[in-house]
Scaffold this motif. Structure first.
Motif, PDB file in Angstrom:
ATOM      1  N   VAL A  61       0.947  -1.153   0.008  1.00  9.66           N
ATOM      2  CA  VAL A  61       0.106  -0.020   0.107  1.00  9.66           C
ATOM      3  C   VAL A  61       0.811   1.084  -0.157  1.00  9.66           C
ATOM      4  O   VAL A  61       1.967   1.490   0.804  1.00  9.66           O
ATOM      5  CB  VAL A  61      -1.137   0.075   1.251  1.00  9.66           C
ATOM      6  CG1 VAL A  61      -1.962  -1.137   0.945  1.00  9.66           C
ATOM      7  CG2 VAL A  61      -0.123  -0.220   2.568  1.00  9.66           C
ATOM      8  N   SER A  62       0.552   2.237  -0.768  1.00 15.11           N
ATOM      9  CA  SER A  62       1.414   3.610  -1.089  1.00 15.11           C
ATOM     10  C   SER A  62       0.567   4.774  -0.955  1.00 15.11           C
ATOM     11  O   SER A  62      -0.674   4.551  -1.185  1.00 15.11           O
ATOM     12  CB  SER A  62       2.091   3.429  -2.440  1.00 15.11           C
ATOM     13  OG  SER A  62       2.765   2.245  -2.623  1.00 15.11           O
ATOM     14  N   SER A  63       1.086   5.858  -0.524  1.00 13.38           N
ATOM     15  CA  SER A  63       0.257   7.042  -0.683  1.00 13.38           C
ATOM     16  C   SER A  63       1.145   8.351  -0.820  1.00 13.38           C
ATOM     17  O   SER A  63       2.394   8.245  -0.363  1.00 13.38           O
ATOM     18  CB  SER A  63      -0.461   7.215   0.911  1.00 13.38           C
ATOM     19  OG  SER A  63      -0.826   8.539   1.149  1.00 13.38           O
ATOM     20  N   SER A  64       0.754   9.316  -1.346  1.00 10.56           N
ATOM     21  CA  SER A  64       1.565  10.639  -1.644  1.00 10.56           C
ATOM     22  C   SER A  64       1.240  11.420  -0.237  1.00 10.56           C
ATOM     23  O   SER A  64       2.065  12.458  -0.230  1.00 10.56           O
ATOM     24  CB  SER A  64       0.848  11.291  -2.779  1.00 10.56           C
ATOM     25  OG  SER A  64      -0.288  11.824  -2.659  1.00 10.56           O
ATOM     26  N   GLY A  65       0.595  11.018   0.720  1.00  6.70           N
ATOM     27  CA  GLY A  65       0.238  11.687   1.959  1.00  6.70           C
ATOM     28  C   GLY A  65       1.444  11.324   3.068  1.00  6.70           C
ATOM     29  O   GLY A  65       2.205  10.294   2.722  1.00  6.70           O
ATOM     30  N   GLY A  66       1.435  11.859   4.239  1.00  6.08           N
ATOM     31  CA  GLY A  66       2.105  11.381   5.276  1.00  6.08           C
ATOM     32  C   GLY A  66       3.589  12.402   5.513  1.00  6.08           C
ATOM     33  O   GLY A  66       3.613  13.060   4.842  1.00  6.08           O
ATOM     34  N   PRO A  67       4.190  11.849   6.649  1.00  2.01           N
ATOM     35  CA  PRO A  67       5.427  12.830   7.007  1.00  2.01           C
ATOM     36  C   PRO A  67       6.358  13.312   6.060  1.00  2.01           C
ATOM     37  O   PRO A  67       7.088  14.252   5.904  1.00  2.01           O
ATOM     38  CB  PRO A  67       5.775  12.254   8.141  1.00  2.01           C
ATOM     39  CG  PRO A  67       5.561  10.765   8.087  1.00  2.01           C
ATOM     40  CD  PRO A  67       4.299  10.733   7.482  1.00  2.01           C
ATOM     41  N   ALA A  68       6.465  12.107   5.121  1.00  3.21           N
ATOM     42  CA  ALA A  68       7.774  12.353   4.209  1.00  3.21           C
ATOM     43  C   ALA A  68       7.286  13.384   3.026  1.00  3.21           C
ATOM     44  O   ALA A  68       8.106  14.005   2.280  1.00  3.21           O
ATOM     45  CB  ALA A  68       8.151  11.017   3.367  1.00  3.21           C
ATOM     46  N   ALA A  69       6.102  13.277   2.674  1.00  2.00           N
ATOM     47  CA  ALA A  69       5.426  14.373   1.620  1.00  2.00           C
ATOM     48  C   ALA A  69       5.361  15.678   2.278  1.00  2.00           C
ATOM     49  O   ALA A  69       5.190  16.658   1.695  1.00  2.00           O
ATOM     50  CB  ALA A  69       4.163  13.688   1.172  1.00  2.00           C
ATOM     51  N   GLY A  70       5.452  16.000   3.631  1.00  2.00           N
ATOM     52  CA  GLY A  70       4.961  17.141   4.209  1.00  2.00           C
ATOM     53  C   GLY A  70       3.392  17.445   4.244  1.00  2.00           C
ATOM     54  O   GLY A  70       3.277  18.753   4.189  1.00  2.00           O
ATOM     55  N   ASP A  71       2.740  16.633   3.753  1.00  2.00           N
ATOM     56  CA  ASP A  71       1.311  16.655   3.499  1.00  2.00           C
ATOM     57  C   ASP A  71       0.520  15.424   4.012  1.00  2.00           C
ATOM     58  O   ASP A  71       0.726  14.449   3.623  1.00  2.00           O
ATOM     59  CB  ASP A  71       0.820  16.674   1.943  1.00  2.00           C
ATOM     60  CG  ASP A  71      -0.330  16.785   1.691  1.00  2.00           C
ATOM     61  OD1 ASP A  71      -1.394  16.937   2.496  1.00  2.00           O
ATOM     62  OD2 ASP A  71      -0.853  16.946   0.508  1.00  2.00           O
ATOM     63  N   ALA A  72       0.024  15.635   5.250  1.00  2.29           N
ATOM     64  CA  ALA A  72      -0.582  14.520   5.992  1.00  2.29           C
ATOM     65  C   ALA A  72      -1.799  13.813   5.177  1.00  2.29           C
ATOM     66  O   ALA A  72      -2.218  12.717   5.453  1.00  2.29           O
ATOM     67  CB  ALA A  72      -1.166  15.219   7.157  1.00  2.29           C
ATOM     68  N   THR A  73      -2.212  14.738   4.156  1.00  2.02           N
ATOM     69  CA  THR A  73      -3.435  14.050   3.362  1.00  2.02           C
ATOM     70  C   THR A  73      -3.149  13.386   1.960  1.00  2.02           C
ATOM     71  O   THR A  73      -3.188  12.156   1.934  1.00  2.02           O
ATOM     72  CB  THR A  73      -4.434  15.233   3.073  1.00  2.02           C
ATOM     73  OG1 THR A  73      -5.023  15.795   4.218  1.00  2.02           O
ATOM     74  CG2 THR A  73      -5.757  14.648   2.350  1.00  2.02           C
ATOM     75  N   GLY A  74      -2.463  14.201   1.243  1.00  3.96           N
ATOM     76  CA  GLY A  74      -1.890  13.475   0.033  1.00  3.96           C
ATOM     77  C   GLY A  74      -3.194  13.464  -1.170  1.00  3.96           C
ATOM     78  O   GLY A  74      -4.418  13.370  -0.653  1.00  3.96           O
ATOM     79  N   SER A  75      -2.888  12.727  -2.155  1.00  8.04           N
ATOM     80  CA  SER A  75      -4.080  12.538  -3.606  1.00  8.04           C
ATOM     81  C   SER A  75      -3.848  11.637  -4.042  1.00  8.04           C
ATOM     82  O   SER A  75      -4.791  10.996  -4.772  1.00  8.04           O
ATOM     83  CB  SER A  75      -3.776  13.985  -4.413  1.00  8.04           C
ATOM     84  OG  SER A  75      -2.731  13.869  -5.041  1.00  8.04           O
ATOM     85  N   VAL A  76      -2.794  10.693  -3.929  1.00 13.72           N
ATOM     86  CA  VAL A  76      -2.384   9.389  -4.540  1.00 13.72           C
ATOM     87  C   VAL A  76      -2.427   8.436  -3.547  1.00 13.72           C
ATOM     88  O   VAL A  76      -1.507   8.347  -2.601  1.00 13.72           O
ATOM     89  CB  VAL A  76      -1.204   9.483  -5.558  1.00 13.72           C
ATOM     90  CG1 VAL A  76      -1.083   8.099  -6.017  1.00 13.72           C
ATOM     91  CG2 VAL A  76      -1.377  10.567  -6.329  1.00 13.72           C
ATOM     92  N   HIS A  77      -3.424   7.482  -3.365  1.00 14.51           N
ATOM     93  CA  HIS A  77      -3.461   6.353  -2.447  1.00 14.51           C
ATOM     94  C   HIS A  77      -3.726   5.125  -3.166  1.00 14.51           C
ATOM     95  O   HIS A  77      -4.827   4.859  -3.732  1.00 14.51           O
ATOM     96  CB  HIS A  77      -4.474   6.645  -1.404  1.00 14.51           C
ATOM     97  CG  HIS A  77      -4.514   8.090  -0.866  1.00 14.51           C
ATOM     98  ND1 HIS A  77      -3.477   8.533  -0.160  1.00 14.51           N
ATOM     99  CD2 HIS A  77      -5.496   9.103  -1.244  1.00 14.51           C
ATOM    100  CE1 HIS A  77      -3.708   9.666   0.076  1.00 14.51           C
ATOM    101  NE2 HIS A  77      -4.908  10.190  -0.580  1.00 14.51           N
TER     102      HIS A  77
END
Length: 417
Positions: free
Chosen positions: A79-95
């Motif tokens: 499972v992958s996501s553009s959100g989270g601490p590494a992205a500096g964006d808790a939400t993200g848009s790609v999951h």
């Protein structure tokens, strides 16, 4: 603050760090996978020599959050996501969720089936013991989904849940109990000293049948405001569940219960730190019971920084693996070692089935003060030999390129079919 002697010891494992050569013949059936950003790299494992051999990586559409093998070891679910601490964006848009076939000879990965889009950031995933369902936990909003696994190993349709489920605050792990009839969702909450807002943590237990869940029980000592569970693992033979309590730096032991899933109160509570009186912010992390059930290992993490000559440097604290011996009659764990982590923020680790080798994966590189200068403690893969007494002896460290923006967020070991 890391003193000179401690830092010199840590650095010794990195200055002469070996390289990861391609193409060597693998001498064991174990493969260790490391996810850095969206890239997932297999490594052949030589348990006797405590060596890794790098294989060709694969990539997903966003930063990898977690992975779990099918019981047959033929497929790996990621499972992958553009959100989270590494992205500096808790939400993200790609999951997304992906299935990969595992080469039975080398552990090499190959995309298998279509990419499945998810609604929000997945933080954990696991497969039920029958291999029929993929379960995914999401941290914000705290929730879960169950997907069918098709006969060919591809990810199938989402199972509709007819019941309103209590999924708590900040889900962090989802696991099937050994009976495959109960699902346990560990919800961390937010109750560490610097958390804002502050929310209760809890362990949620559901009944599970044909992919459908129903609320069964919830464990939250007091009001849950001083209870921040992160991960759990099961004893392979006894009805004991070992839970790492992140924000309180504790290890708790619960008992499996046919009626409620877990005992209401813990059988035992232990501190995971070498210095329980430390005033620095710490966090207990990943937890694994040894394959023979004699020991349990818990990661301790510290990652805070302070200013030094215009740079953010590691403030200090314990990055270690706490080793507990388990009383096989009562389930009581006794702390016998806090092994140096040789890196910062050990987010994940795993033990080979023979219980001879443990591999830990620091999340990132970090700047460290050395006298009046600043140097870097690199990320990497840290290998320990496991003794007959369960204690860890540092074997070697392979440096890897992982940073705050490109983190080594997951790593784990699979024994090939």
């Amino acid at each position: 603050m890391v003193d000179r002697r401690t830092f010199t010891t840590l650095l010794a494992g990195t200055i002469a760090a070996p390289t990861l050569a391609f193409g060597k013949t693998m001498t064991s059936r174990n493969v260790f996978y490391s996810a850095v950003g969206p890239q997932l790299t297999p490594y052949g494992v030589d348990v006797d020599k405590a060596e890794l051999t790098k294989r060709d990586p694969v990539s997903t559409a966003a930063n990898i959050q977690y992975a779990w093998p099918h019981p047959s070891k033929r497929w790996l679910y990621v499972v992958s996501s553009s959100g989270g601490p590494a992205a500096g964006d808790a939400t993200g848009s790609v999951h997304v969720a992906n299935a990969f076939t595992i080469d039975p000879a080398t552990g090499a990965l190959k995309p298998h089936g279509e990419t499945v889009k998810l609604a929000t950031r997945p933080i954990h995933a696991s497969v039920d013991h029958s291999g029929h369902f993929l379960l995914i936990a999401y941290n914000n909003p705290s929730s879960l989904t169950v997907h069918r696994i098709n006969a060919d190993g591809t990810i199938g349709d989402k199972v509709q849940q007819p019941n309103k489920l209590d999924t708590g605050i900040f889900a962090h792990q989802i696991r099937l109990a050994p009976d495959n009839k109960h699902v346990i969702l560990v919800t961390r909450g937010n109750n560490a000293p610097s958390d804002n807002p502050v929310d209760p943590g809890s362990i949620k237990v559901f009944t599970f049948k044909d992919g459908v869940l129903a609320n069964l029980s919830a464990i939250a000592p007091g009001d849950g405001m001083h209870f921040g569970p992160r991960h759990l693992d099961f004893h392979p033979k006894k009805p004991w569940v070992f839970v790492s309590i992140e924000s309180q730096n504790q290890l708790m032991v619960y008992k499996l219960d046919d009626k409620t899933g877990l005992s209401r109160d813990p059988l035992f509570t232990k501190n995971t730190l070498a210095d329980p009186n430390s005033k620095l912010r710490q966090a207990a992390g990943a937890i694994h019971v040894s394959p023979d059930g004699r020991f349990v290992y818990v990661a301790n993490r510290a990652w805070w920084t302070s200013d030094f000559e215009g740079k953010k440097v590691f403030t200090g604290g314990e990055n270690s693996l706490a080793v507990f011996a388990i009383n096989q009659t009562t389930g009581e764990p006794t702390l016998i070692q806090n092994a140096d982590g040789h890196g910062n923020y050990l987010r994940t680790f795993n033990i080979d089935p023979s219980r001879k080798l443990l591999v830990a994966a620091p999340l990132w590189s970090i700047a460290v003060r050395e006298g009046n200068s600043v140097t870097t403690m690199p990320a990497g893969l840290v290998l320990y030999r496991v003794g007959g007494d369960g204690k860890l002896t540092f074997a070697r460290k392979y440096d890897i390129d992982a940073t705050e923006q490109k983190q080594q967020f997951w790593a784990g070991m699979v024994t090939l079919a």
